[in-house]
Enzyme design. Structure first.
Site, PDB file in Angstrom:
ATOM      1  N   VAL A  12       0.872  -1.171   0.000  1.00 30.42           N
ATOM      2  CA  VAL A  12       0.000   0.000   0.000  1.00 30.42           C
ATOM      3  C   VAL A  12       0.908   1.219   0.000  1.00 30.42           C
ATOM      4  O   VAL A  12       2.094   1.138   0.310  1.00 30.42           O
ATOM      5  CB  VAL A  12      -0.950   0.026   1.219  1.00 30.42           C
ATOM      6  CG1 VAL A  12      -1.995  -1.065   1.105  1.00 30.42           C
ATOM      7  CG2 VAL A  12      -0.179  -0.099   2.528  1.00 30.42           C
ATOM      8  N   SER A  13       0.346   2.385  -0.346  1.00 30.95           N
ATOM      9  CA  SER A  13       1.174   3.567  -0.568  1.00 30.95           C
ATOM     10  C   SER A  13       1.557   4.317   0.694  1.00 30.95           C
ATOM     11  O   SER A  13       2.555   5.031   0.715  1.00 30.95           O
ATOM     12  CB  SER A  13       0.468   4.530  -1.531  1.00 30.95           C
ATOM     13  OG  SER A  13       0.299   3.940  -2.790  1.00 30.95           O
ATOM     14  N   SER A  14       0.761   4.210   1.753  1.00 28.77           N
ATOM     15  CA  SER A  14       1.052   5.004   2.944  1.00 28.77           C
ATOM     16  C   SER A  14       0.723   4.218   4.198  1.00 28.77           C
ATOM     17  O   SER A  14       0.023   3.200   4.170  1.00 28.77           O
ATOM     18  CB  SER A  14       0.246   6.310   2.931  1.00 28.77           C
ATOM     19  OG  SER A  14      -1.121   6.041   3.158  1.00 28.77           O
TER      20      SER A  14
END
Length: 209
Positions: A12-14
């Site tokens: 996931v990105s964050s």
């Protein structure tokens, strides 16, 4: 003889996101196709704009060491969102005898159709990333023409920025890139870069990091 394992990769990105939405499909794949195989899970909370991520780096090291025979992902863009990085990876894995399965894309890199589809999807992922950046810049330009400025927002409020942009700004700063270079790469102003980094430093100090 060295035992090779199947690598399940989630990203996931964050840190505000989690991999829960990806795992049910991945667990079902393992139960259906690899119930008796050795499986290792690798998970990252990191921007897809760079291939330099902690868990991915460990996975790649194990590929180089000949410890992995197959990589399984929920969707191809979980591997990354740059056409150059993905294309290089898609060329390298078959040469090392490593397969790649993308569940949601219905992709198997060990087939000719799968290799063709993988390269098309890599280009699409890059295109989507560039389009998002263009939309951000267009929105900022419209706001500037309307007389809006970026300096009057409340502290910690990051206007019109995606999670990928925020993570990329932090990553480039950690690599020693100049604020001007970061701003150009992410399509934002230098004050925005400074504000994001200041917000990150404040959060770290509050947490005692």
């Amino acid at each position: 003889m060295m035992t090779r394992h199947i690598a399940i990769y989630c990203r996931v990105s964050s840190k505000g996101q989690d991999t829960a939405s990806q795992k049910p499909d991945l667990h079902r794949w393992v139960d259906a196709f690899a119930p008796d195989d050795e499986v290792t899970w690798y998970e990252d909370q990191f921007s897809g704009r760079t291939m330099d991520r902690p868990a991915w780096s460990r996975l790649r090291s194990n590929v180089d060491a000949g410890k992995i025979n197959q990589v399984v992902v929920w969707r191809l863009d979980r591997l990354g969102r740059t056409a150059r990085g993905l294309t290089a990876l898609l060329d390298e894995l078959p040469r090392r005898g490593v397969g790649l399965i993308s569940i949601k894309d219905g992709l198997d890199l060990q087939t000719p159709a799968g290799r063709l589809m993988a390269n098309v999807l890599a280009s699409v992922a890059q295109y989507e990333t560039e389009i998002r950046g263009e939309r951000v810049r267009a929105g900022q330009e419209i706001a500037r023409r309307d007389g809006k400025t970026w300096g009057g927002s409340k502290p910690g409020r990051l206007l019109q920025l995606t999670n990928d942009q925020v993570e990329t700004i932090r990553d480039l700063d950690a690599r020693g890139k100049t604020k001007s270079a970061i701003a150009r790469a992410c399509g934002v102003s230098r004050p925005t870069v400074y504000r994001i980094l200041k917000s990150s430093q404040s959060a770290s100090q509050e947490q005692g990091i």
